[in-house]
Design a protein around this motif. Structure first.
Motif, short mmCIF file in Angstrom:
data_model
loop_
_atom_site.label_atom_id
_atom_site.label_comp_id
_atom_site.label_asym_id
_atom_site.label_seq_id
_atom_site.Cartn_x
_atom_site.Cartn_y
_atom_site.Cartn_z
N LEU A 1 24.57 -4.37 -9.53
CA LEU A 1 25.99 -4.39 -9.17
C LEU A 1 26.62 -3.02 -9.36
CD1 LEU A 1 26.97 -7.86 -10.62
CD2 LEU A 1 26.77 -7.23 -8.22
N ARG A 2 26.26 -2.32 -10.43
CA ARG A 2 26.78 -0.96 -10.62
C ARG A 2 26.32 -0.05 -9.48
NH1 ARG A 2 25.05 -1.57 -15.94
NH2 ARG A 2 23.37 -0.06 -15.61
N THR A 3 25.08 -0.22 -9.05
CA THR A 3 24.54 0.58 -7.95
C THR A 3 25.31 0.32 -6.66
OG1 THR A 3 22.33 0.60 -8.94
CG2 THR A 3 22.47 1.10 -6.59
N ILE A 4 25.62 -0.94 -6.41
CA ILE A 4 26.35 -1.30 -5.19
C ILE A 4 27.73 -0.65 -5.18
CG2 ILE A 4 27.45 -3.20 -3.94
CD1 ILE A 4 25.04 -4.95 -4.92
N ILE A 5 28.48 -0.82 -6.27
CA ILE A 5 29.86 -0.34 -6.26
C ILE A 5 29.94 1.18 -6.39
CG2 ILE A 5 30.79 -2.51 -7.11
CD1 ILE A 5 31.05 -1.30 -9.86
N SER A 6 28.87 1.81 -6.86
CA SER A 6 28.88 3.28 -7.03
C SER A 6 28.38 4.02 -5.80
CB SER A 6 28.00 3.68 -8.22
OG SER A 6 28.46 3.10 -9.41
N ASN A 7 27.71 3.34 -4.89
CA ASN A 7 27.02 4.06 -3.81
C ASN A 7 27.39 3.65 -2.39
OD1 ASN A 7 24.83 5.88 -5.15
ND2 ASN A 7 24.75 3.96 -6.28
N TRP B 1 0.80 -1.23 0.00
CA TRP B 1 0.00 0.00 0.00
C TRP B 1 0.84 1.28 0.00
CZ3 TRP B 1 0.78 3.34 4.04
CH2 TRP B 1 1.37 2.80 5.20
N MET B 2 2.14 1.17 0.33
CA MET B 2 2.97 2.37 0.41
C MET B 2 3.47 2.79 -0.96
SD MET B 2 5.29 1.76 3.84
CE MET B 2 5.52 3.46 4.35
N THR B 3 3.64 4.10 -1.14
CA THR B 3 4.31 4.61 -2.33
C THR B 3 5.81 4.68 -2.04
OG1 THR B 3 4.17 6.92 -1.64
CG2 THR B 3 2.31 6.02 -2.92
N VAL B 4 6.59 4.90 -3.09
CA VAL B 4 8.03 5.06 -2.91
C VAL B 4 8.31 6.26 -2.00
CG1 VAL B 4 10.22 5.50 -4.07
CG2 VAL B 4 8.51 4.03 -5.16
N ARG C 1 20.64 10.91 -2.42
CA ARG C 1 21.22 9.73 -3.07
C ARG C 1 20.11 8.81 -3.55
NH1 ARG C 1 25.44 5.80 0.04
NH2 ARG C 1 26.87 7.53 -0.28
N ALA C 2 19.10 8.58 -2.70
CA ALA C 2 17.97 7.72 -3.08
C ALA C 2 17.24 8.28 -4.29
CB ALA C 2 17.01 7.56 -1.90
N LYS C 3 16.98 9.58 -4.28
CA LYS C 3 16.23 10.19 -5.39
C LYS C 3 17.02 10.16 -6.69
CE LYS C 3 13.10 13.10 -2.72
NZ LYS C 3 12.55 14.45 -2.50
N THR C 4 18.33 10.30 -6.59
CA THR C 4 19.16 10.22 -7.79
C THR C 4 19.07 8.82 -8.41
OG1 THR C 4 20.70 11.90 -7.00
CG2 THR C 4 21.52 10.37 -8.67
N MET C 5 19.16 7.79 -7.56
CA MET C 5 19.07 6.42 -8.06
C MET C 5 17.69 6.14 -8.65
SD MET C 5 21.31 4.06 -5.43
CE MET C 5 20.96 4.83 -3.86
N LEU C 6 16.65 6.62 -8.00
CA LEU C 6 15.29 6.44 -8.53
C LEU C 6 15.14 7.14 -9.88
CD1 LEU C 6 13.29 7.06 -5.23
CD2 LEU C 6 13.34 4.90 -6.50
N GLY C 7 15.70 8.36 -9.99
CA GLY C 7 15.62 9.10 -11.24
C GLY C 7 16.35 8.40 -12.37
N ASN C 8 17.49 7.79 -12.06
CA ASN C 8 18.26 7.07 -13.07
C ASN C 8 17.47 5.91 -13.65
OD1 ASN C 8 20.45 8.74 -12.71
ND2 ASN C 8 21.51 7.37 -11.30
N VAL D 1 14.02 -1.00 -5.97
CA VAL D 1 13.65 -0.06 -4.90
C VAL D 1 14.24 -0.53 -3.57
CG1 VAL D 1 11.74 0.88 -3.56
CG2 VAL D 1 11.58 0.80 -6.05
N ARG D 2 14.15 -1.83 -3.30
CA ARG D 2 14.72 -2.36 -2.05
C ARG D 2 16.21 -2.10 -1.98
NH1 ARG D 2 14.57 -7.54 -0.21
NH2 ARG D 2 14.83 -8.49 -2.26
N LEU D 3 16.90 -2.31 -3.11
CA LEU D 3 18.35 -2.07 -3.13
C LEU D 3 18.66 -0.59 -2.94
CD1 LEU D 3 21.19 -3.34 -3.67
CD2 LEU D 3 20.92 -2.49 -5.99
N ILE D 4 17.89 0.27 -3.60
CA ILE D 4 18.11 1.72 -3.46
C ILE D 4 17.96 2.15 -2.00
CG2 ILE D 4 17.04 3.97 -3.97
CD1 ILE D 4 16.54 2.84 -6.84
N LEU D 5 16.94 1.65 -1.34
CA LEU D 5 16.74 1.98 0.07
C LEU D 5 17.93 1.54 0.93
CD1 LEU D 5 13.00 0.87 0.37
CD2 LEU D 5 13.84 3.24 0.46
N THR D 6 18.47 0.38 0.61
CA THR D 6 19.60 -0.16 1.37
C THR D 6 20.87 0.64 1.11
OG1 THR D 6 18.64 -2.37 1.19
CG2 THR D 6 20.96 -2.24 1.84
#
Length: 231
Positions: free
Chosen positions: A166-172, A87-90, A108-115, A135-140
């Motif tokens: 994997l790119r998200t992990i090593i970049s953030n 029921w929740m939105t991002v 940082r979260a909003k940048t990843m979501l925008g990408n 989304v779960r990864l971005i939050l983490t």
């Protein structure tokens, strides 16, 4: 500098031993693969480190402290199961994380979501499985944590999504943090790993620098893993 240590760690479920006398020391500033087939004890180890289970014997130290509210404030954990309420939105879930974690970086979260062109107003229940995984990864990864535990972050998503994850992990992740990636999909992660820990039947059978291991064995980490864990 050691930021994560296990001493003689054992976890039993009745007569079944999930982890058996595990000793392990991991340093900050490293990306470590916790590698093994299903049922080898990877998820149990991560749940113990996050205080979701209690060990039968032994000790766990995160930044010199046993798992507690204090250690949870420096650990960012991605479980292997989807935990987001439909029921929740991002935007809702980001607000929740901001309230709950002082180290959560909204920008940082909003940048990843925008990408990824993920709409903050979209309800989680309306998303595909792959988008929810992202989304779960971005939050983490939007937390500025000292330790990141990622349990099967690339399982159940398509190859293109795996590359993004994997790119998200090593970049953030924070450069002085420890990242532990639990997976059985070795070929997908080996290029980002500094160290590999092999788990079999609840025991650590190898802990080694990946570059040194590949040079010694004359084969890829995935090739060596397949050899070690051949049926």
């Amino acid at each position: 500098m050691s930021i994560f240590e296990l001493r003689c760690l054992t976890k039993s479920y009745g007569k079944k031993v999930a982890l058996n006398n595990v000793g392990l020391t991991l340093e900050a500033g490293r990306i470590v693969g916790l590698l093994g087939p299903n049922g080898s004890g990877k998820t149990t180890l991560i749940k113990l480190a996050n205080g979701l289970l209690r060990q039968t014997e032994g000790m766990i130290f995160i930044d010199g402290k046993e798992p507690s509210t204090e250690t949870k404030s420096i650990v960012s954990y991605l479980p292997d199961k989807d935990f987001l309420p439909d029921w929740m939105t991002v935007k809702d879930i980001i607000a929740y994380y901001v309230d709950f974690y002082s180290d959560f970086d909204t920008e940082r979260a909003k940048t990843m979501l925008g990408n990824l062109n993920i709409d903050e107003n979209m309800r989680l229940g309306k998303m595909s499985k792959g988008t929810r995984e992202k989304v779960r990864l971005i939050l983490t990864m939007a937390r500025r944590a000292k330790v990141y535990f990622l349990d099967e972050p690339i399982a159940g998503v398509d190859p293109a999504a795996r590359d993004y994850i994997l790119r998200t992990i090593i970049s953030n992740y924070e450069p002085d943090a420890l990242v532990v990636i639990s997976t059985h999909l070795i070929a997908d992660v080996e290029n980002v790993l500094d160290e590999a820990v092999f788990l079999r039947n609840g025991e650590v059978i190898l802990h080694k620098n990946v570059e040194e291991l590949v040079e010694e064995q004359g084969k890829s980490l995935d090739g060596y893993f397949r050899e070690v864990f051949a049926c």
